[in-house]
Scaffold this motif. Structure first.
Motif, PDB file in Angstrom:
ATOM      1  N   LEU A 348      27.841  64.929  72.367  1.00  0.00           N
ATOM      2  CA  LEU A 348      27.285  66.245  72.103  1.00  0.00           C
ATOM      3  C   LEU A 348      28.230  67.379  72.476  1.00  0.00           C
ATOM      4  N   ALA A 349      29.010  67.226  73.539  1.00  0.00           N
ATOM      5  CA  ALA A 349      29.909  68.307  73.957  1.00  0.00           C
ATOM      6  C   ALA A 349      30.850  68.710  72.836  1.00  0.00           C
ATOM      7  N   GLU A 350      31.338  67.734  72.069  1.00  0.00           N
ATOM      8  CA  GLU A 350      32.212  68.065  70.940  1.00  0.00           C
ATOM      9  C   GLU A 350      31.493  68.933  69.926  1.00  0.00           C
ATOM     10  N   MET A 351      30.198  68.676  69.715  1.00  0.00           N
ATOM     11  CA  MET A 351      29.444  69.446  68.737  1.00  0.00           C
ATOM     12  C   MET A 351      29.306  70.909  69.173  1.00  0.00           C
ATOM     13  N   TYR A 352      29.112  71.130  70.464  1.00  0.00           N
ATOM     14  CA  TYR A 352      29.059  72.505  70.963  1.00  0.00           C
ATOM     15  C   TYR A 352      30.403  73.205  70.775  1.00  0.00           C
ATOM     16  N   LEU A 353      31.488  72.498  71.038  1.00  0.00           N
ATOM     17  CA  LEU A 353      32.810  73.106  70.901  1.00  0.00           C
ATOM     18  C   LEU A 353      33.170  73.311  69.427  1.00  0.00           C
ATOM     19  N   THR A 354      32.731  72.400  68.566  1.00  0.00           N
ATOM     20  CA  THR A 354      32.906  72.600  67.121  1.00  0.00           C
ATOM     21  C   THR A 354      32.169  73.854  66.677  1.00  0.00           C
ATOM     22  N   ARG A 355      30.927  73.985  67.115  1.00  0.00           N
ATOM     23  CA  ARG A 355      30.158  75.152  66.710  1.00  0.00           C
ATOM     24  C   ARG A 355      30.737  76.435  67.290  1.00  0.00           C
ATOM     25  N   ALA A 356      31.224  76.367  68.521  1.00  0.00           N
ATOM     26  CA  ALA A 356      31.829  77.553  69.129  1.00  0.00           C
ATOM     27  C   ALA A 356      33.050  78.005  68.337  1.00  0.00           C
ATOM     28  N   GLU A 357      33.897  77.055  67.949  1.00  0.00           N
ATOM     29  CA  GLU A 357      35.098  77.399  67.187  1.00  0.00           C
ATOM     30  C   GLU A 357      34.721  77.955  65.816  1.00  0.00           C
ATOM     31  N   ASN A 364      31.138  85.519  64.973  1.00  0.00           N
ATOM     32  CA  ASN A 364      29.942  85.490  65.809  1.00  0.00           C
ATOM     33  C   ASN A 364      30.384  85.202  67.250  1.00  0.00           C
ATOM     34  N   LEU A 365      31.072  86.167  67.841  1.00  0.00           N
ATOM     35  CA  LEU A 365      31.779  85.915  69.095  1.00  0.00           C
ATOM     36  C   LEU A 365      30.835  85.704  70.270  1.00  0.00           C
ATOM     37  N   ALA A 366      29.730  86.422  70.316  1.00  0.00           N
ATOM     38  CA  ALA A 366      28.788  86.252  71.426  1.00  0.00           C
ATOM     39  C   ALA A 366      28.178  84.849  71.403  1.00  0.00           C
ATOM     40  N   GLU A 367      27.814  84.378  70.212  1.00  0.00           N
ATOM     41  CA  GLU A 367      27.242  83.038  70.104  1.00  0.00           C
ATOM     42  C   GLU A 367      28.301  81.974  70.388  1.00  0.00           C
ATOM     43  N   ALA A 368      29.530  82.221  69.950  1.00  0.00           N
ATOM     44  CA  ALA A 368      30.615  81.284  70.248  1.00  0.00           C
ATOM     45  C   ALA A 368      30.811  81.170  71.757  1.00  0.00           C
ATOM     46  N   ALA A 369      30.816  82.311  72.449  1.00  0.00           N
ATOM     47  CA  ALA A 369      30.992  82.306  73.901  1.00  0.00           C
ATOM     48  C   ALA A 369      29.822  81.609  74.598  1.00  0.00           C
ATOM     49  N   ALA A 370      28.627  81.749  74.041  1.00  0.00           N
ATOM     50  CA  ALA A 370      27.461  81.086  74.633  1.00  0.00           C
ATOM     51  C   ALA A 370      27.609  79.571  74.579  1.00  0.00           C
ATOM     52  N   ASP A 371      28.055  79.051  73.435  1.00  0.00           N
ATOM     53  CA  ASP A 371      28.297  77.602  73.336  1.00  0.00           C
ATOM     54  C   ASP A 371      29.403  77.164  74.288  1.00  0.00           C
ATOM     55  N   LEU A 372      30.475  77.931  74.318  1.00  0.00           N
ATOM     56  CA  LEU A 372      31.587  77.619  75.209  1.00  0.00           C
ATOM     57  C   LEU A 372      31.127  77.576  76.652  1.00  0.00           C
ATOM     58  N   ASN A 373      30.290  78.514  77.046  1.00  0.00           N
ATOM     59  CA  ASN A 373      29.879  78.609  78.446  1.00  0.00           C
ATOM     60  C   ASN A 373      28.917  77.505  78.866  1.00  0.00           C
ATOM     61  N   LEU A 374      28.192  76.935  77.919  1.00  0.00           N
ATOM     62  CA  LEU A 374      27.389  75.758  78.257  1.00  0.00           C
ATOM     63  C   LEU A 374      28.278  74.618  78.734  1.00  0.00           C
ATOM     64  N   ASN A 377      29.828  75.722  82.186  1.00  0.00           N
ATOM     65  CA  ASN A 377      28.869  75.721  83.288  1.00  0.00           C
ATOM     66  C   ASN A 377      28.565  74.316  83.793  1.00  0.00           C
ATOM     67  N   LYS A 378      28.468  73.348  82.878  1.00  0.00           N
ATOM     68  CA  LYS A 378      28.193  71.977  83.345  1.00  0.00           C
ATOM     69  C   LYS A 378      29.364  71.403  84.130  1.00  0.00           C
ATOM     70  N   ALA A 379      30.539  72.005  83.938  1.00  0.00           N
ATOM     71  CA  ALA A 379      31.724  71.588  84.697  1.00  0.00           C
ATOM     72  C   ALA A 379      31.889  72.403  85.980  1.00  0.00           C
ATOM     73  N   GLY A 380      30.916  73.277  86.262  1.00  0.00           N
ATOM     74  CA  GLY A 380      30.975  74.057  87.494  1.00  0.00           C
ATOM     75  C   GLY A 380      31.797  75.325  87.398  1.00  0.00           C
ATOM     76  N   LEU A 381      32.105  75.762  86.188  1.00  0.00           N
ATOM     77  CA  LEU A 381      32.934  76.949  85.997  1.00  0.00           C
ATOM     78  C   LEU A 381      32.081  78.149  85.609  1.00  0.00           C
ATOM     79  N   THR A 382      32.598  79.330  85.881  1.00  0.00           N
ATOM     80  CA  THR A 382      31.902  80.562  85.532  1.00  0.00           C
ATOM     81  C   THR A 382      32.046  80.854  84.045  1.00  0.00           C
ATOM     82  N   ASP A 383      31.262  81.781  83.557  1.00  0.00           N
ATOM     83  CA  ASP A 383      31.289  82.128  82.140  1.00  0.00           C
ATOM     84  C   ASP A 383      32.628  82.726  81.727  1.00  0.00           C
ATOM     85  N   PHE A 384      33.036  82.377  80.522  1.00  0.00           N
ATOM     86  CA  PHE A 384      34.137  83.085  79.880  1.00  0.00           C
ATOM     87  C   PHE A 384      33.598  84.411  79.362  1.00  0.00           C
ATOM     88  N   VAL A 385      34.358  85.462  79.572  1.00  0.00           N
ATOM     89  CA  VAL A 385      33.966  86.785  79.087  1.00  0.00           C
ATOM     90  C   VAL A 385      35.088  87.308  78.207  1.00  0.00           C
TER      91      VAL A 385
END
Length: 458
Positions: A348-357, A364-374, A377-385
């Motif tokens: 599934l992680a690949e699908m989120y990154l595919t959709r983000a790209e 759709n940069l805000a939605e792309a960043a939202a997918d990226l940040n999921l 976040n699961k890796a313990g990192l802060t949001d990309f801004v």
């Protein structure tokens, strides 16, 4: 090509749910497809299950370990510390047309499976006695397997012979088909398969493909073709299905019961290891053995401070005062106990990154960043801004590097499709030349088929 056809056998399985116990039937594949195998549900099912058995191997093949390891070496993910000259050639990008690993793992093996899939497709199409729902499911599975094989062939070699039947006399002399046509056929096979496959897995676990497995490969194809809208749409189908979820406990990501897995490939029950990746890339922390495959310095330095993936999916071993970093996604090296890990071909992680790209390219940069940040976040990192398209795209590809490292050569293919292969590898590999972006057509096949020609530079 002729050498493949005469030696092919079709694999029948006694165990329908496990795809592990096999026998071989010695009839040529064209006879099998026109014989009695596809007259009854049980034998037809066994023939298609044989495709899955062929995709798994106790030595690396394109579908089970080779794309991860050999193309990880060819890219900037892995380094090889031992002495096998043919493996070193991948690491230095100095392959030749006589390299037996190129021939066995990336040419012969996928074409063997393609012939097997074609035999199944032909036999299923001719059969009038099979249960309708089973016939649809099995045809969808065979079409997916064929598309999966061709995806690797075309992305590794570019133009390759497109073989869609079992007429060996004709197929043995087929010239190379333009890559564009190969990709068209992959899309057609996947779209057809999606109309035939169920959304539920047809057996226990995720060892046989379903509708969403075909959709996952289709999303990757659309991404590589820069069809951003279609890539976003089909990735969203999977994400929105509710059948899969990201594993917040990273130690569970590559286990048999992973919620994130879309399709897994299992080793035979009698195998002494769980996965090819675990047997080759994981290292015993005891003793003084130096890892044969280490994580490259550039990959090791790509993890941000606090990234849980570095602590969960990599490990270190100190030998003689030297620290060796290695991939530890699959942790079981050898074991006679019940298996706990299967190789994950899509998750599934690949699908989120595919959709983000795809979303970033669609602005759709805000939605792309939202997918990226999921994923972050699961890796313990802060949001990309970031609100700049290039910045978002760069962040997505950087994230994919540390999320999908040592997974089916994805780094190699990403560098190629984004036009970064020369720029990145020329800075770290002294022998790099642009022609190394394609593998050489094996000399064995050139000698057998007068209509084949070699890739430039070999």
């Amino acid at each position: 090509m002729k050498s493949l056809i005469y030696t092919l056998t079709i694999v029948l399985l006694f165990s329908i749910s496990s795809c592990k116990k096999i026998i071989e039937v010695d009839a040529p594949i064209d006879r099998i497809s026109s014989g009695s195998v596809f007259l009854e549900d049980g034998t037809a099912l066994s023939a298609v299950l044989g495709l899955y058995s062929s995709l798994a191997s106790q030595t690396p093949t394109f579908s089970d370990g080779a794309a991860t390891i050999w193309m990880g070496l060819a890219a900037d993910e892995l380094n090889y510390t031992s002495t096998d000259a043919e493996i070193i050639a991948f690491n230095t990008n100095m392959l030749t047309s006589s390299n037996s690993l190129v021939y066995r793992d990336f040419w012969r093996n996928p074409y063997e499976i393609i012939y097997q899939a074609n035999a199944c497709i032909e036999g299923l199409e001719r059969s009038a006695s099979l249960t309708s729902l089973l016939k649809k499911q099995l045809t969808g599975e065979a079409l997916f397997v064929r598309a999966f094989c061709y995806w690797y062939l075309v992305n590794l070699f570019s133009d390759v012979p497109l073989i869609l039947n079992t007429n060996y006399e004709h197929n043995s002399l087929i010239p190379r088909t333009p890559a564009q046509n190969i990709m068209d056929q992959i899309i057609l096979d996947l779209q057809t398969a999606r109309g035939l496959l169920s959304i539920n897995y047809p057996s226990d676990g995720k060892l046989r493909v379903n509708y969403y497995t075909a959709t996952a490969l289709l999303s990757r194809v659309y991404l590589y073709r820069k069809n951003w809208q279609a890539a976003e749409e089909v990735a969203t189908e999977i994400i929105s299905s509710g059948k899969y979820s990201l594993e917040t406990d990273l130690s569970k990501t590559f286990l048999i019961g992973s919620n994130e897995a879309l399709w897994q490939i299992a080793q035979p029950e009698n195998s002494l290891f769980n996965t090819i990746e675990g047997s080759r890339l994981a290292v015993s922390l005891a003793g003084t053995a130096i890892p044969a495959y280490t994580i490259s310095p550039s990959l090791n330095s790509s993890f941000e401070i606090g990234d849980k993936r570095k602590t969960s999916w990599t490990a270190t071993k100190i030998v003689g005062g030297v620290t060796y970093n290695f991939s530890y996604k699959y942790k079981v090296r050898f074991s006679t106990a019940a298996k706990t890990e299967y190789c994950i071909a899509f998750r599934l992680a690949e699908m989120y990154l595919t959709r983000a790209e795809a979303r970033a390219h669609l602005n759709n940069l805000a939605e792309a960043a939202a997918d990226l940040n999921l994923i972050r976040n699961k890796a313990g990192l802060t949001d990309f801004v970031g609100t700049d398209m290039n910045a978002v795209l760069g962040a997505v590809l950087k994230e994919k590097r540390v999320e999908c490292f040592a997974e089916y050569g994805q780094r190699w293919f990403d560098l190629k499709r984004t036009g970064q292969l020369d720029k990145i590898l020329s800075n770290i590999k002294s022998a790099w030349i642009p022609n190394a972006a394609l593998l050489p057509i094996p000399i064995t096949e050139l000698n057998l088929n007068i209509n084949l020609n070699q890739n430039p530079g070999y």
